[in-house]
Design an enzyme around this catalytic site. Sequence first.
Site, PDB file in Angstrom:
ATOM      1  N   GLY A  47       8.262  -4.062   2.909  1.00  0.00           N
ATOM      2  CA  GLY A  47       8.368  -2.603   2.962  1.00  0.00           C
ATOM      3  C   GLY A  47       7.130  -1.869   2.484  1.00  0.00           C
ATOM      4  O   GLY A  47       7.070  -0.647   2.520  1.00  0.00           O
ATOM      5  N   HIS A  48       6.111  -2.595   2.029  1.00  0.00           N
ATOM      6  CA  HIS A  48       4.929  -1.938   1.449  1.00  0.00           C
ATOM      7  C   HIS A  48       3.668  -2.533   2.039  1.00  0.00           C
ATOM      8  O   HIS A  48       3.016  -3.366   1.402  1.00  0.00           O
ATOM      9  CB  HIS A  48       4.932  -2.117  -0.075  1.00  0.00           C
ATOM     10  CG  HIS A  48       4.007  -1.181  -0.797  1.00  0.00           C
ATOM     11  ND1 HIS A  48       2.655  -1.401  -0.940  1.00  0.00           N
ATOM     12  CD2 HIS A  48       4.252  -0.007  -1.439  1.00  0.00           C
ATOM     13  CE1 HIS A  48       2.110  -0.418  -1.639  1.00  0.00           C
ATOM     14  NE2 HIS A  48       3.047   0.433  -1.962  1.00  0.00           N
ATOM     15  N   PHE A  49       3.263  -2.179   3.261  1.00  0.00           N
ATOM     16  CA  PHE A  49       3.990  -1.309   4.169  1.00  0.00           C
ATOM     17  C   PHE A  49       4.255  -2.105   5.447  1.00  0.00           C
ATOM     18  O   PHE A  49       3.485  -3.019   5.731  1.00  0.00           O
ATOM     19  CB  PHE A  49       3.146  -0.064   4.483  1.00  0.00           C
ATOM     20  CG  PHE A  49       2.711   0.694   3.252  1.00  0.00           C
ATOM     21  CD1 PHE A  49       3.577   1.586   2.626  1.00  0.00           C
ATOM     22  CD2 PHE A  49       1.444   0.499   2.697  1.00  0.00           C
ATOM     23  CE1 PHE A  49       3.171   2.301   1.499  1.00  0.00           C
ATOM     24  CE2 PHE A  49       1.051   1.200   1.562  1.00  0.00           C
ATOM     25  CZ  PHE A  49       1.915   2.098   0.963  1.00  0.00           C
TER      26      PHE A  49
END
Lengths: 145, 92
Positions: A47-49
């Site tokens: 999720g990052h990123f």
Amino acid sequence: MLTANQIAARLPHKYPMLLVDRILHIEQGIGGTGLKNVTMNESYFEGHFPGEPVMPGVLVIECMAQTAAAVFSYNREDGSQTNSGKRPRYLARIQSMKFRKKIIPGDQLIIEVRMIKQFGPMLKIFAEAQVHGEVVASGSLTFSG
Amino acid sequence: MTHEEIVEKLKSMIVGRLNLGISPDEIDKDQQLFASAEGGGLGLDSIEALEIVVGIEELFGVGVEYSEGVEQRFYSLNTMAEYIEELLEKGS
């Protein structure tokens, strides 16, 4: 040197928050160096990123804090572990932290920590993280006991 | 260095290092540094105490070590200046 298992024995941190893989050297009461291998398998990259994996700066700070916790938990002259090394030291202040380069999968973080001052339960250190000999982050951290 | 000179240096160092956002002259030399602002103090905490210790070591070239009761020496600028005078004497 400390292996991952020895670090785990010394710090209260456990999976998935034990971020430092190895302690390369310790200079008692002065400082030391830790190592963190960053792989694509780290869960936060999902999720990052999405599509652009970058290690979150706060986790770089956490690596610095854990290196300091491992390095400064041996602060008796005979090398034996003090009780204070076994209990968590809490991050109390971050000063002048600068992130100079992105940290991506495949990077190996070499984290150097140096004591600025210990005063009772308070500890202030300078920390610097490098990848391939280049400084990627640096700043000061203060811990309370 | 006189007592008053030490007090003045301490005032500037503390205001600067801790980003207090006040003028050095606004701190009274007998004001309690670590008491709350409501209680007439400056409202500093233990993290700021460590910062002051590092500042004293840099500014006066003395070593400040933790010991039982050392907090008393940090009560006010006056008590702190007395402590630094003792440390300077020991070092010379």
